[in-house]
Design an enzyme around this catalytic site. Structure first.
Site, PDB file in Angstrom:
ATOM      1  CG  MET A  51     -24.293 -27.166 -10.113  1.00 51.76           C
ATOM      2  SD  MET A  51     -22.779 -28.052  -9.687  1.00 51.76           S
ATOM      3  CE  MET A  51     -22.880 -29.409 -10.841  1.00 51.76           C
ATOM      4  CG  ASP A  53     -24.740 -21.949 -16.286  1.00 52.93           C
ATOM      5  OD1 ASP A  53     -25.460 -22.914 -16.562  1.00 52.93           O
ATOM      6  OD2 ASP A  53     -24.971 -20.793 -16.675  1.00 52.93           O
TER       7      ASP A  53
HETATM    8  C1  FRU Z   1     -27.148 -21.040 -18.785  1.00 48.22           C
HETATM    9  C2  FRU Z   1     -27.973 -19.995 -18.058  1.00 48.22           C
HETATM   10  C3  FRU Z   1     -27.318 -18.637 -18.111  1.00 48.22           C
HETATM   11  C4  FRU Z   1     -27.886 -17.960 -16.910  1.00 48.22           C
HETATM   12  C5  FRU Z   1     -28.012 -19.088 -15.921  1.00 48.22           C
HETATM   13  C6  FRU Z   1     -29.215 -19.008 -15.030  1.00 48.22           C
HETATM   14  O1  FRU Z   1     -27.442 -22.329 -18.362  1.00 48.22           O
HETATM   15  O2  FRU Z   1     -29.278 -19.940 -18.605  1.00 48.22           O
HETATM   16  O3  FRU Z   1     -27.546 -17.943 -19.311  1.00 48.22           O
HETATM   17  O4  FRU Z   1     -27.058 -16.942 -16.421  1.00 48.22           O
HETATM   18  O5  FRU Z   1     -28.083 -20.273 -16.677  1.00 48.22           O
HETATM   19  O6  FRU Z   1     -29.224 -20.040 -14.099  1.00 48.22           O
END
Ligand code: FRU
Length: 505
Positions: A51, A53
């Protein structure tokens, strides 16, 4: 039904389970993994695997929905999909089917990256980044069922077809969307080559047709003071706090990850920062936060607690990444954001232990009568007095070989999480985290602290957060004590509540 570490609901899980089709195995994994010594017991994390964001936070039909960046197949980043969980109380979470997954053809074959959810006249709508490398563009999906289980991707995706032509960008992704003057507005995170991070502002009447306006705000890659904001702004989050607005950005630059908060003024569709600081002194241990405004009008924020152990260890344990506790965000009179754990978390408290008026001399131990815990909340008031450093010892082993220190360094004017002795396992990260902090004149330090196995979340004086990850190697590293150096500090009082596992309400 309660399985493993988290309330698990089987509601409709099979309805959308072809990706992955291993639900029974996942339930089994959740239960097996609750035995893992580093896996938190009252923070949210998925049943298994990766997991990152928080995504699409929204209160819908009264229930709190949390989506999250998820690899359903492994405890490493990849196959970026949107995991989904729902809660009635912000504390216990029910797993729901994967909400978004990359299609085998189309606009997101390389991943459904981060995004948000809004209520568009009764239709729940996700704005996310659809990835077909190297393109990362805004897409939308809608749901019409009450539980937000089924999502339809829009036929016009990507709804923003390309980046603004006059900008030379190093990256472009992630979304913050709000309603203003009867229109939808969104910012997309970006980095302008040689200039700095940027939040690019768009406007739409229907979430489908977007008009690019201009940057809401641009960083300066050459400016290090008061804090460097990186070469790219991931996950912009724009919050209306009444008198002021706040723009939170995840400052990114290859190996740099931390969240910067800018509080300032929003006028003429441009944001001018007046105060800029790290929202959490734990850097990458509180990253990519998102927030929702709930029915009570509160801003509730969650961030991703990255791991501080090797990828091998994450894969071996079968899980990676933890969601922070929900933080209530307010605007303080001093212009900073107030940050407090959601009061709902008090329902996890068991019978408290209390301690009063103890003086803390350097080297002294066992000042809290053998207090122990790795699933516990503490509230303490400490006067640093003539000590140079004063605070707490956490997760101490009986022989003193492992311990984590959280203290205020009076000379340096810093709050410090010293993890140099947190674990005797050399493959774990033991880099101290610290940053500017001073208690108000004549006031003690007021610490509210959550220990949840490998997670430490400290809320100091209601605004200064420091989040960390620690992985003590010894099972008996459970001691909690007081700490002072260079003089004598005083504990005014401390209350400790063992907390319930959210799998066993
Ligand atoms: C931040 C990020 C975002 C992207 C996502 C991809 O942690 O790099 O910029 O949308 O995670 O998993």
């Amino acid at each position: 039904m309660a399985i493993g570490t988290i309330w698990f609901s089987t509601v409709n899980y099979e309805a959308n389970s072809s990706f992955p089709s291993r639900i029974a195995a996942q339930i089994q994994r959740r239960s097996e993994m609750s035995q893992n010594r580093h896996r938190p017991r009252y923070h949210f994390l998925p049943p298994a695997n990766w997991m990152n964001d928080p995504n699409g936070l929204i209160q819908w039909r009264g229930r709190y929905h949390m989506f999250y960046q998820h690899n359903p197949f492994a405890a490493v980043w990849g196959n970026m999909s949107w995991g989904h969980a729902v809660s009635d109380d912000l504390v216990h979470w029910h797993d729901l089917p994967i909400a978004l997954r990359p299609d085998s053809e189309g606009v997101d074959t390389d991943g459904c990256f981060s995004g948000i959810a809004v209520n568009n006249n009764g239709v729940a709508t996700i704005v996310y980044t659809g990835v077909v490398e190297p393109a990362q563009l805004a897409c939308i999906a809608t749901s019409t069922d009450d539980d937000l289980i089924h999502w339809e991707k829009h036929p016009n995706n990507p709804v923003i077809k390309s980046t603004p032509p006059d900008l030379d960008l190093v990256a472009y992704r992630d979304h913050s969307v709000w309603r203003e003057d009867g229109m939808w507005y969104q910012v997309v995170g970006a980095g302008i080559k040689g200039v700095g991070g940027a939040a690019l502002l768009y406007r739409s009447h229907d979430l489908v047709d977007w008009e690019y306006l201009h940057p809401l705000c641009v960083g300066d890659v050459n400016q290090r003071d008061p804090v460097w904001t990186g070469t790219m702004w991931e996950c912009p989050l724009f919050l209306d706090l009444g008198e002021k607005h706040a723009l939170l950005i995840s400052a990114w630059d290859h190996a740099t990850f931390y969240t910067v908060c800018m509080v300032g003024t929003y006028a003429n569709k441009r944001f001018t920062p007046e105060l800029t600081y790290k929202i959490d002194l734990g850097d990458n241990f509180f990253y990519a936060p998102q927030a929702m405004r709930d029915d009570q009008g509160r801003w509730l924020m969650w961030g991703w607690l990255q791991e501080g152990r090797s990828q091998e260890a994450q894969v071996a344990d079968g899980w990676s990444g933890v969601m922070s506790l929900p933080r209530v965000v307010t605007l303080r009179p001093d212009g900073r954001l107030g940050l407090a754990p959601a009061p709902e978390l008090k329902t996890l408290r068991q019978a408290p232990k209390q301690f009063h008026s103890r003086s803390i001399a350097p080297g002294q131990r066992n000042l809290l009568d053998g207090l122990q815990g790795d699933c516990i909340e503490l509230i303490a008031e400490i006067e640093v007095g003539d000590a140079e450093q004063g605070g707490l010892r956490l997760r101490c082993s009986p022989d003193g070989s492992e311990e984590t220190l959280l203290y205020y360094d009076r000379n340096a004017g810093q709050l410090v999480l010293d993890t140099s002795k947190s674990s005797s396992d050399p493959s774990t990260e033991r880099t101290n985290r610290s940053g500017p902090y001073r208690p108000a004149a004549g006031e003690p330090i007021r610490i509210q602290l959550f220990i949840d196995r490998s997670c430490i979340e400290a809320y100091v004086d209601g605004w200064c957060c420091l989040t960390g990850r620690i992985y003590p190697a010894h099972e008996e590293s459970l001691g909690i004590d007081l700490f002072a150096q260079g003089g004598t500090a005083t504990l005014r009082h401390l209350t400790a509540w063992p907390l319930n596992d959210i799998g066993r309400p």
